[in-house]
Write a protein that holds these residues in place. Structure first.
Motif, PDB file in Angstrom:
ATOM      1  N   LEU A  36       0.828  -1.205   0.000  1.00  0.00           N
ATOM      2  CA  LEU A  36       0.000   0.000   0.000  1.00  0.00           C
ATOM      3  C   LEU A  36       0.863   1.255   0.000  1.00  0.00           C
ATOM      4  O   LEU A  36       0.615   2.198   0.742  1.00  0.00           O
ATOM      5  CB  LEU A  36      -0.947  -0.020   1.199  1.00  0.00           C
ATOM      6  CG  LEU A  36      -1.889  -1.214   1.255  1.00  0.00           C
ATOM      7  CD1 LEU A  36      -2.710  -1.195   2.532  1.00  0.00           C
ATOM      8  CD2 LEU A  36      -2.792  -1.242   0.046  1.00  0.00           C
ATOM      9  N   THR A  37       1.849   1.283  -0.864  1.00  0.00           N
ATOM     10  CA  THR A  37       2.727   2.446  -0.971  1.00  0.00           C
ATOM     11  C   THR A  37       1.900   3.677  -1.304  1.00  0.00           C
ATOM     12  O   THR A  37       1.092   3.658  -2.220  1.00  0.00           O
ATOM     13  CB  THR A  37       3.782   2.219  -2.064  1.00  0.00           C
ATOM     14  OG1 THR A  37       4.533   1.064  -1.735  1.00  0.00           O
ATOM     15  CG2 THR A  37       4.694   3.415  -2.186  1.00  0.00           C
ATOM     16  N   GLY A  38       2.072   4.734  -0.537  1.00  0.00           N
ATOM     17  CA  GLY A  38       1.358   5.981  -0.797  1.00  0.00           C
ATOM     18  C   GLY A  38       0.013   6.078  -0.108  1.00  0.00           C
ATOM     19  O   GLY A  38      -0.650   7.112  -0.198  1.00  0.00           O
ATOM     20  N   LEU A  39      -0.402   5.033   0.586  1.00  0.00           N
ATOM     21  CA  LEU A  39      -1.717   5.056   1.233  1.00  0.00           C
ATOM     22  C   LEU A  39      -1.803   6.144   2.293  1.00  0.00           C
ATOM     23  O   LEU A  39      -2.786   6.889   2.336  1.00  0.00           O
ATOM     24  CB  LEU A  39      -2.033   3.697   1.855  1.00  0.00           C
ATOM     25  CG  LEU A  39      -3.365   3.614   2.597  1.00  0.00           C
ATOM     26  CD1 LEU A  39      -4.520   3.860   1.628  1.00  0.00           C
ATOM     27  CD2 LEU A  39      -3.525   2.288   3.288  1.00  0.00           C
ATOM     28  N   GLU A  40      -0.776   6.276   3.125  1.00  0.00           N
ATOM     29  CA  GLU A  40      -0.823   7.290   4.183  1.00  0.00           C
ATOM     30  C   GLU A  40      -0.926   8.697   3.608  1.00  0.00           C
ATOM     31  O   GLU A  40      -1.688   9.521   4.116  1.00  0.00           O
ATOM     32  CB  GLU A  40       0.406   7.168   5.086  1.00  0.00           C
ATOM     33  CG  GLU A  40       0.358   5.941   5.976  1.00  0.00           C
ATOM     34  CD  GLU A  40       1.542   5.874   6.908  1.00  0.00           C
ATOM     35  OE1 GLU A  40       1.967   6.947   7.398  1.00  0.00           O
ATOM     36  OE2 GLU A  40       2.034   4.765   7.141  1.00  0.00           O
ATOM     37  N   ALA A  41      -0.190   8.979   2.540  1.00  0.00           N
ATOM     38  CA  ALA A  41      -0.253  10.296   1.912  1.00  0.00           C
ATOM     39  C   ALA A  41      -1.649  10.544   1.328  1.00  0.00           C
ATOM     40  O   ALA A  41      -2.185  11.649   1.441  1.00  0.00           O
ATOM     41  CB  ALA A  41       0.801  10.415   0.822  1.00  0.00           C
ATOM     42  N   ALA A  42      -2.236   9.534   0.727  1.00  0.00           N
ATOM     43  CA  ALA A  42      -3.583   9.671   0.161  1.00  0.00           C
ATOM     44  C   ALA A  42      -4.606   9.935   1.260  1.00  0.00           C
ATOM     45  O   ALA A  42      -5.519  10.750   1.091  1.00  0.00           O
ATOM     46  CB  ALA A  42      -3.955   8.427  -0.626  1.00  0.00           C
ATOM     47  N   ILE A  43      -4.452   9.283   2.374  1.00  0.00           N
ATOM     48  CA  ILE A  43      -5.373   9.489   3.502  1.00  0.00           C
ATOM     49  C   ILE A  43      -5.230  10.910   4.035  1.00  0.00           C
ATOM     50  O   ILE A  43      -6.221  11.582   4.317  1.00  0.00           O
ATOM     51  CB  ILE A  43      -5.121   8.448   4.613  1.00  0.00           C
ATOM     52  CG1 ILE A  43      -5.555   7.061   4.114  1.00  0.00           C
ATOM     53  CG2 ILE A  43      -5.851   8.822   5.892  1.00  0.00           C
ATOM     54  CD1 ILE A  43      -5.172   5.931   5.026  1.00  0.00           C
ATOM     55  N   ALA A  47      -8.087  13.764   4.059  1.00  0.00           N
ATOM     56  CA  ALA A  47      -8.487  14.394   5.315  1.00  0.00           C
ATOM     57  C   ALA A  47      -8.411  15.921   5.220  1.00  0.00           C
ATOM     58  O   ALA A  47      -9.216  16.626   5.824  1.00  0.00           O
ATOM     59  CB  ALA A  47      -7.603  13.897   6.457  1.00  0.00           C
ATOM     60  N   GLN A  48      -7.469  16.425   4.432  1.00  0.00           N
ATOM     61  CA  GLN A  48      -7.320  17.877   4.283  1.00  0.00           C
ATOM     62  C   GLN A  48      -8.408  18.469   3.386  1.00  0.00           C
ATOM     63  O   GLN A  48      -8.770  19.628   3.532  1.00  0.00           O
ATOM     64  CB  GLN A  48      -5.944  18.209   3.699  1.00  0.00           C
ATOM     65  CG  GLN A  48      -4.810  17.927   4.656  1.00  0.00           C
ATOM     66  CD  GLN A  48      -3.452  18.044   3.980  1.00  0.00           C
ATOM     67  OE1 GLN A  48      -3.352  18.197   2.773  1.00  0.00           O
ATOM     68  NE2 GLN A  48      -2.392  17.955   4.784  1.00  0.00           N
ATOM     69  N   HIS A  49      -8.929  17.684   2.452  1.00  0.00           N
ATOM     70  CA  HIS A  49      -9.928  18.165   1.492  1.00  0.00           C
ATOM     71  C   HIS A  49     -11.072  17.161   1.402  1.00  0.00           C
ATOM     72  O   HIS A  49     -11.281  16.530   0.361  1.00  0.00           O
ATOM     73  CB  HIS A  49      -9.292  18.359   0.109  1.00  0.00           C
ATOM     74  CG  HIS A  49      -8.071  19.215   0.129  1.00  0.00           C
ATOM     75  ND1 HIS A  49      -8.140  20.585   0.252  1.00  0.00           N
ATOM     76  CD2 HIS A  49      -6.758  18.906   0.060  1.00  0.00           C
ATOM     77  CE1 HIS A  49      -6.905  21.066   0.251  1.00  0.00           C
ATOM     78  NE2 HIS A  49      -6.059  20.076   0.142  1.00  0.00           N
ATOM     79  N   PRO A  50     -11.847  16.998   2.466  1.00  0.00           N
ATOM     80  CA  PRO A  50     -12.875  15.943   2.477  1.00  0.00           C
ATOM     81  C   PRO A  50     -14.003  16.160   1.473  1.00  0.00           C
ATOM     82  O   PRO A  50     -14.658  15.199   1.087  1.00  0.00           O
ATOM     83  CB  PRO A  50     -13.403  15.974   3.913  1.00  0.00           C
ATOM     84  CG  PRO A  50     -13.097  17.350   4.400  1.00  0.00           C
ATOM     85  CD  PRO A  50     -11.842  17.763   3.707  1.00  0.00           C
ATOM     86  N   ASP A  51     -14.244  17.381   1.028  1.00  0.00           N
ATOM     87  CA  ASP A  51     -15.350  17.632   0.106  1.00  0.00           C
ATOM     88  C   ASP A  51     -14.923  17.584  -1.358  1.00  0.00           C
ATOM     89  O   ASP A  51     -15.759  17.726  -2.250  1.00  0.00           O
ATOM     90  CB  ASP A  51     -15.982  18.999   0.397  1.00  0.00           C
ATOM     91  CG  ASP A  51     -16.614  19.027   1.781  1.00  0.00           C
ATOM     92  OD1 ASP A  51     -17.056  17.960   2.239  1.00  0.00           O
ATOM     93  OD2 ASP A  51     -16.637  20.101   2.397  1.00  0.00           O
ATOM     94  N   GLU A  52     -13.642  17.386  -1.608  1.00  0.00           N
ATOM     95  CA  GLU A  52     -13.139  17.355  -2.978  1.00  0.00           C
ATOM     96  C   GLU A  52     -13.570  16.061  -3.656  1.00  0.00           C
ATOM     97  O   GLU A  52     -13.357  14.970  -3.141  1.00  0.00           O
ATOM     98  CB  GLU A  52     -11.620  17.466  -2.967  1.00  0.00           C
ATOM     99  CG  GLU A  52     -11.003  17.568  -4.333  1.00  0.00           C
ATOM    100  CD  GLU A  52      -9.499  17.745  -4.248  1.00  0.00           C
ATOM    101  OE1 GLU A  52      -8.788  16.991  -4.910  1.00  0.00           O
ATOM    102  OE2 GLU A  52      -9.058  18.623  -3.485  1.00  0.00           O
TER     103      GLU A  52
END
Length: 72
Positions: A36-43, A47-52
């Protein structure tokens, strides 16, 4: 016969050729594997843009599923 009934009470094998591996050594074997490389960054981004809302075009979907799309 129940599952594994024939082997459940066998003694644990201890190698006579190889020393026992430490917990750190065992963990180190699997450290390079990152399914799951990159999963933490995607999360974090989510979280920073929940409505996007994210929209995929046909090419992105084809790459995602690695299959050709049915042409109608």
């Amino acid at each position: 016969m129940e599952d594994y009934e024939d082997i459940i009470n066998l003694p644990h094998h201890v190698s006579t050729h190889y020393p026992h591996m430490s917990m750190e050594g065992r963990a180190g074997q699997f450290a390079p594997f990152a399914a799951l490389t990159g999963l933490e960054a995607a999360i974090r981004r989510t979280a920073q843009h929940p409505d996007e809302q994210v929209y995929f075009d046909d090419e992105m979907l084809q790459n995602l599923y690695n299959e050709p799309l049915d042409e109608e």
